[in-house]
Design an enzyme around this catalytic site. Structure first.
Site, PDB file in Angstrom:
ATOM      1  N   THR A  27       0.747  -1.052  -0.032  1.00 12.27           N
ATOM      2  CA  THR A  27       0.054   0.041  -0.105  1.00 12.27           C
ATOM      3  C   THR A  27       0.903   1.298  -0.095  1.00 12.27           C
ATOM      4  OG1 THR A  27      -0.166   0.259   2.544  1.00 12.27           O
ATOM      5  CG2 THR A  27      -1.599  -1.288   1.541  1.00 12.27           C
ATOM      6  N   ALA A  58       3.166  -1.236   4.691  1.00 12.30           N
ATOM      7  CA  ALA A  58       2.491   0.045   5.332  1.00 12.30           C
ATOM      8  C   ALA A  58       3.371   1.415   5.361  1.00 12.30           C
ATOM      9  CB  ALA A  58       1.688  -0.094   6.582  1.00 12.30           C
ATOM     10  N   VAL A  84       7.252  -1.999   7.093  1.00 12.00           N
ATOM     11  CA  VAL A  84       7.308  -0.574   7.157  1.00 12.00           C
ATOM     12  C   VAL A  84       7.984  -0.206   6.004  1.00 12.00           C
ATOM     13  CG1 VAL A  84       8.133   1.477   8.410  1.00 12.00           C
ATOM     14  CG2 VAL A  84       7.489  -0.683   9.750  1.00 12.00           C
ATOM     15  N   LYS A  85       7.119   0.746   5.380  1.00 13.15           N
ATOM     16  CA  LYS A  85       7.714   1.283   3.905  1.00 13.15           C
ATOM     17  C   LYS A  85       8.256   2.691   4.192  1.00 13.15           C
ATOM     18  CE  LYS A  85       5.701   1.088  -0.841  1.00 13.15           C
ATOM     19  NZ  LYS A  85       4.322   1.058  -1.496  1.00 13.15           N
ATOM     20  N   LEU A  86       9.388   2.943   3.500  1.00 12.11           N
ATOM     21  CA  LEU A  86      10.028   4.219   3.944  1.00 12.11           C
ATOM     22  C   LEU A  86      10.745   4.750   2.541  1.00 12.11           C
ATOM     23  CD1 LEU A  86      12.231   2.746   6.523  1.00 12.11           C
ATOM     24  CD2 LEU A  86      10.815   4.382   7.090  1.00 12.11           C
TER      25      LEU A  86
END
Length: 218
Positions: A27, A58, A84-86
């Site tokens: 996402t 996310a 965790v998307k960075l």
């Protein structure tokens, strides 16, 4: 190659997961904004995580390292399959290093060059997301980037998984598979295009028409 669905639409996720077509979900803030409405984003992430047996990316919305780390920790606590998307910025790589040191999986996104991908791997990213379609949009060669990253990661033994992103059509998927991308994330439209072939439909119609001439049921 693992197939991830690039959407926050629960209906689409459940449909694909029930058919066994996907290995995870990605996402981003834009996808979340399209479907969340008045819902708390955390609740939507929980529903997505429950719908799929695999990683769910996310994305943080902070831009400074400490704030990204704080958001990342909160996201990671929502469910065991959260990644965790960075963003691939200096601050994002600092956050990646910090979260990785805490055992939190990360997906470094918005990658457009092989050197960016190398730095993300050195920071300990679980996944790197190179955007092939957006490079194609500016007359670049998106799949060449995937091939370059694959060679670099193999040369130096990086464990970071290549997650080909911004996939626009089935040929992107085929080329990513041939190059050796670990994963690919694609919108629902492209996912179902992978299943379709006119000769399959034609053949099935012919089989059913021939069976109908027997006038019997199985």
């Amino acid at each position: 190659m693992k197939i991830f669905l690039d959407t926050a639409d629960l209906g689409e996720i459940r449909r694909a997961a029930d058919a066994g077509l996907i290995d995870g979900v990605t996402t981003n803030p834009s996808l979340m904004a399209k479907v969340s409405g008045d819902r708390d984003p955390a609740d939507l992430f929980l529903d997505i995580c429950a719908a799929v047996d695999g990683p769910v990316s996310a994305e943080v919305v902070a831009v400074e390292k400490d704030a990204m780390v704080s958001e990342g920790r909160r996201l990671a606590k929502l469910a065991d399959n959260i990644v965790v998307k960075l963003p691939l910025t200096e601050e994002g790589l600092r956050a990646c290093r910090a979260l990785t040191s805490e055992g939190i999986r990360t997906n470094v996104t918005l990658c457009f060059s092989p050197t960016q991908a190398a730095f993300a791997a050195k920071a300990g990213a679980t996944y790197i997301s190179p955007f092939v379609g957006r490079l194609d949009d500016i007359a670049g060669e998106g799949m060449q980037l995937i091939a370059q990253i694959r060679q670099i990661y193999d040369n130096y033994g990086f464990d970071t998984q290549i997650l080909t992103a911004s996939i626009r059509h089935p040929q992107h998927v085929v080329e990513a598979m041939l190059i050796g991308s670990d994963c690919g994330t694609l919108p629902p439209k492209v996912l179902y295009q992978l299943l379709k072939h006119p000769l399959t439909d034609k053949g099935l119609d012919a089989f059913l028409a021939d069976w109908k001439t027997l006038g019997k049921d199985l």
